[in-house]
Design an enzyme around this catalytic site. Structure first.
Site, PDB file in Angstrom:
ATOM      1  N   HIS A 124     -14.358  24.189  -6.957  1.00  0.00           N
ATOM      2  CA  HIS A 124     -13.047  24.345  -7.593  1.00  0.00           C
ATOM      3  C   HIS A 124     -12.752  23.023  -8.315  1.00  0.00           C
ATOM      4  O   HIS A 124     -13.180  21.964  -7.864  1.00  0.00           O
ATOM      5  CB  HIS A 124     -12.023  24.597  -6.475  1.00  0.00           C
ATOM      6  CG  HIS A 124     -10.643  24.923  -6.930  1.00  0.00           C
ATOM      7  ND1 HIS A 124      -9.754  23.962  -7.381  1.00  0.00           N
ATOM      8  CD2 HIS A 124      -9.972  26.099  -6.981  1.00  0.00           C
ATOM      9  CE1 HIS A 124      -8.600  24.545  -7.683  1.00  0.00           C
ATOM     10  NE2 HIS A 124      -8.709  25.838  -7.466  1.00  0.00           N
ATOM     11  N   ASP A 201     -14.359  20.681   1.447  1.00  0.00           N
ATOM     12  CA  ASP A 201     -13.139  21.317   0.952  1.00  0.00           C
ATOM     13  C   ASP A 201     -13.028  22.672   1.655  1.00  0.00           C
ATOM     14  O   ASP A 201     -13.718  23.619   1.306  1.00  0.00           O
ATOM     15  CB  ASP A 201     -13.251  21.464  -0.571  1.00  0.00           C
ATOM     16  CG  ASP A 201     -12.159  22.367  -1.145  1.00  0.00           C
ATOM     17  OD1 ASP A 201     -11.227  22.729  -0.403  1.00  0.00           O
ATOM     18  OD2 ASP A 201     -12.251  22.701  -2.343  1.00  0.00           O
ATOM     19  N   GLN A 204     -10.827  27.486   1.281  1.00  0.00           N
ATOM     20  CA  GLN A 204     -11.098  28.932   1.374  1.00  0.00           C
ATOM     21  C   GLN A 204     -11.732  29.322   2.706  1.00  0.00           C
ATOM     22  O   GLN A 204     -12.114  30.474   2.900  1.00  0.00           O
ATOM     23  CB  GLN A 204     -12.036  29.371   0.243  1.00  0.00           C
ATOM     24  CG  GLN A 204     -11.435  29.265  -1.140  1.00  0.00           C
ATOM     25  CD  GLN A 204     -10.255  30.218  -1.351  1.00  0.00           C
ATOM     26  OE1 GLN A 204     -10.088  31.207  -0.636  1.00  0.00           O
ATOM     27  NE2 GLN A 204      -9.436  29.918  -2.333  1.00  0.00           N
ATOM     28  N   LYS A 227      -2.814  28.818   1.895  1.00  0.00           N
ATOM     29  CA  LYS A 227      -3.960  29.735   1.905  1.00  0.00           C
ATOM     30  C   LYS A 227      -4.288  30.193   3.319  1.00  0.00           C
ATOM     31  O   LYS A 227      -5.248  30.922   3.544  1.00  0.00           O
ATOM     32  CB  LYS A 227      -5.181  29.052   1.285  1.00  0.00           C
ATOM     33  CG  LYS A 227      -5.020  28.819  -0.225  1.00  0.00           C
ATOM     34  CD  LYS A 227      -6.317  28.373  -0.826  1.00  0.00           C
ATOM     35  CE  LYS A 227      -6.161  27.735  -2.190  1.00  0.00           C
ATOM     36  NZ  LYS A 227      -5.945  28.686  -3.276  1.00  0.00           N
ATOM     37  N   CYS A 366     -10.312  28.453 -11.771  1.00  0.00           N
ATOM     38  CA  CYS A 366     -10.382  26.976 -11.632  1.00  0.00           C
ATOM     39  C   CYS A 366     -11.774  26.523 -11.228  1.00  0.00           C
ATOM     40  O   CYS A 366     -11.924  25.591 -10.410  1.00  0.00           O
ATOM     41  CB  CYS A 366      -9.348  26.455 -10.644  1.00  0.00           C
ATOM     42  SG  CYS A 366      -7.675  26.704 -11.181  1.00  0.00           S
TER      43      CYS A 366
HETATM   44  N1  PLP Z   1     -10.437  24.186  -3.239  1.00  0.00           N
HETATM   45  C1  PLP Z   1     -10.681  25.502  -3.299  1.00  0.00           C
HETATM   46  C2  PLP Z   1     -12.035  26.020  -2.928  1.00  0.00           C
HETATM   47  C3  PLP Z   1      -9.686  26.369  -3.725  1.00  0.00           C
HETATM   48  O1  PLP Z   1      -9.932  27.687  -3.796  1.00  0.00           O
HETATM   49  C4  PLP Z   1      -8.428  25.840  -4.084  1.00  0.00           C
HETATM   50  C5  PLP Z   1      -7.366  26.739  -4.586  1.00  0.00           C
HETATM   51  O2  PLP Z   1      -7.605  27.818  -5.049  1.00  0.00           O
HETATM   52  C6  PLP Z   1      -8.217  24.472  -3.968  1.00  0.00           C
HETATM   53  C7  PLP Z   1      -9.254  23.671  -3.545  1.00  0.00           C
HETATM   54  C8  PLP Z   1      -6.912  23.846  -4.313  1.00  0.00           C
HETATM   55  O3  PLP Z   1      -5.906  24.258  -3.453  1.00  0.00           O
HETATM   56  P1  PLP Z   1      -4.391  23.876  -3.738  1.00  0.00           P
HETATM   57  O4  PLP Z   1      -4.066  24.341  -5.117  1.00  0.00           O
HETATM   58  O5  PLP Z   1      -3.629  24.605  -2.682  1.00  0.00           O
HETATM   59  O6  PLP Z   1      -4.276  22.386  -3.584  1.00  0.00           O
END
Ligand code: PLP
Length: 408
Positions: A124, A201, A204, A227, A366
């Site tokens: 992402h 990270d 998900q 999430k 993204c």
């Molecule tokens: N990392 C992953 C794999 C994501 O899917 C997302 C959001 O879709 C993020 C990071 C970023 O999350 P946030 O926008 O809640 O900070």
């Protein structure tokens, strides 16, 4: 989980009873954000009605109550992640801020010109751009673990990327586009054999699979409250104590100081060193309510049921929709179904599904470099949660058939 249990769970999520365009809402956008059980929303209201006061700085009763709630939340998150110490939990605004914090502060302490950071091709943007910014600032190189056509990391290539200039490996536990569950234990094992720390990270992952950061031996682990059925605006950076003590603060102000003078400011201990300004103490306490909810339901049961939904939806999609093609066919996959149908633009499918009451996400999610790798305009993504049902998938498949008929 049986249908009665699912119906009872659905009653805990009032928004699932909403209608859109006079149709029953079908919410398949759970990878973007999850819906909130009543207990989470009630905890937010309770916080504002009964214990609202700024934390850490007040001697008065309410402030002590709010401080205790926030610090108890830290302990609860530490337990949920199986972290060794509550001080290793830093509250942030979300996964994005958590990764930015880690990239900036780690970069300040441990990175210099010519050093390298390794990310993967399926990240992402939140796990690409902060590292890219570090690379620009310090004249470093960003290196990328390739993925194969199924959407799995090329682990042989990964090994070849590690060298004495590698300072950090940052990878997603689960891909938000493909659903791939990455072999993070293997990645961490290989990295540590070279004395390289790893940031995972977990944005998900955490709502779907149990995570034990100690067992995993992750150096940093990040996630977002929204999430995982919690409130938006709160997230977590887990960091091993040794790293958090060794890296400088990210932002200045508030509780992150020990002493301030115009000549010199000294910083507070962890975790406070990283929580500048008024933290979201209402959000942190409500997040814990969400964690309790999924713990009570059981992550193993959630995972098994979501897998059932994924298998069912995948089977029907491939069997019944001509020219359907799934993007992300990894062996080890979470409940994300990204797909394309012939040459139809994903946006057109998303628009028509919306009019039929079905919320899916379309576009690059993204993760533009990954979409570019596949040479596609984006995908339609249906992402499932444990409150979704096979009946909803039936309606979704019928709606897809109608959409395809209209668009071809
Ligand atoms: N990392 C992953 C794999 C994501 O899917 C997302 C959001 O879709 C993020 C990071 C970023 O999350 P946030 O926008 O809640 O900070």
């Amino acid at each position: 989980m049986n249908p009665e249990q699912i119906q009872s769970i659905r009653k805990d999520f009032p928004i699932l009873a909403e209608e859109v365009y006079n149709k029953k809402l079908i919410y398949f956008d759970n990878a973007a954000t999850t819906q909130k059980p009543r207990c989470v929303v009630e905890k937010i209201a309770y916080g504002y009605y009964h214990i609202n006061a700024n934390i850490h700085r007040g001697v008065h009763y309410l402030s002590r109550q709010a401080t205790e709630a926030h610090e108890n939340a830290r302990q609860a998150v530490a337990s949920f992640l199986h972290a060794a110490k509550r001080e290793e939990i830093i509250f942030t605004r979300g996964a994005t801020e958590a990764i930015n914090l880690a990239a900036f502060s780690f970069g300040e302490a441990f990175c210099g010109e010519g050093d390298e950071i390794v990310v993967s091709a399926m990240e992402h943007h939140a796990n690409i751009v902060p590292w890219q910014m570090l690379c620009e600032r310090k004249k470093m190189k960003l290196r990328v673990i390739p993925v194969n056509g199924r959407g799995e990391l090329d682990m042989a290539a990964f090994g070849g990327l590690l060298n004495e200039r590698t300072r950090m490996i940052a990878v997603a536990h689960v891909s938000n586009v493909l659903g791939t569950i990455n072999p993070v234990d293997e990645i961490i094992g290989k990295a540590h054999a070279h004395d390289i720390p790893v940031l995972i990270d977990g944005a998900q992952a955490l709502a779907h699979i149990p995570v034990d950061v100690e067992k995993l031996d992750a150096d940093f682990y990040t996630f977002s409250g929204h999430k995982i059925y919690g409130p938006t605006g709160v997230g977590v950076l887990y960091g091993k104590e040794k790293w958090l003590n060794a890296i400088p603060p990210y932002q200045g102000g508030g509780e992150m100081i020990s002493n301030v003078s115009f000549e010199k400011t000294t910083y507070n201990e962890i975790p406070f060193k990283f929580e500048a300004g008024t933290p979201d103490y209402i959000g942190s306490t409500a997040l814990v309510e969400a964690l309790r909810y999924i713990e009570a339901t059981g992550l193993d049961k959630i995972n098994a049921y979501e897998h059932e939904l994924l298998t069912y939806a995948t089977g029907r999609l491939l069997k019944e929709i001509d020219k359907a093609r799934i993007i992300g066919t990894a062996e080890n996959k979470s409940a994300v179904l990204s797909f394309l149908i012939g040459n139809i633009h994903p946006y057109d499918i998303g628009m028509l599904l919306d009019k039929m009451g079905i919320a899916v996400r379309t576009g690059h999610h993204c993760a533009q470099p990954l979409i570019d790798f596949y040479g596609i305009p984006g995908t339609v993504r249906a992402s499932f949660a444990f409150y979704n049902t096979k009946e909803e998938i039936d309606i979704f498949i019928d709606a897809l058939k109608k959409a395809v008929a209209m668009l071809t």
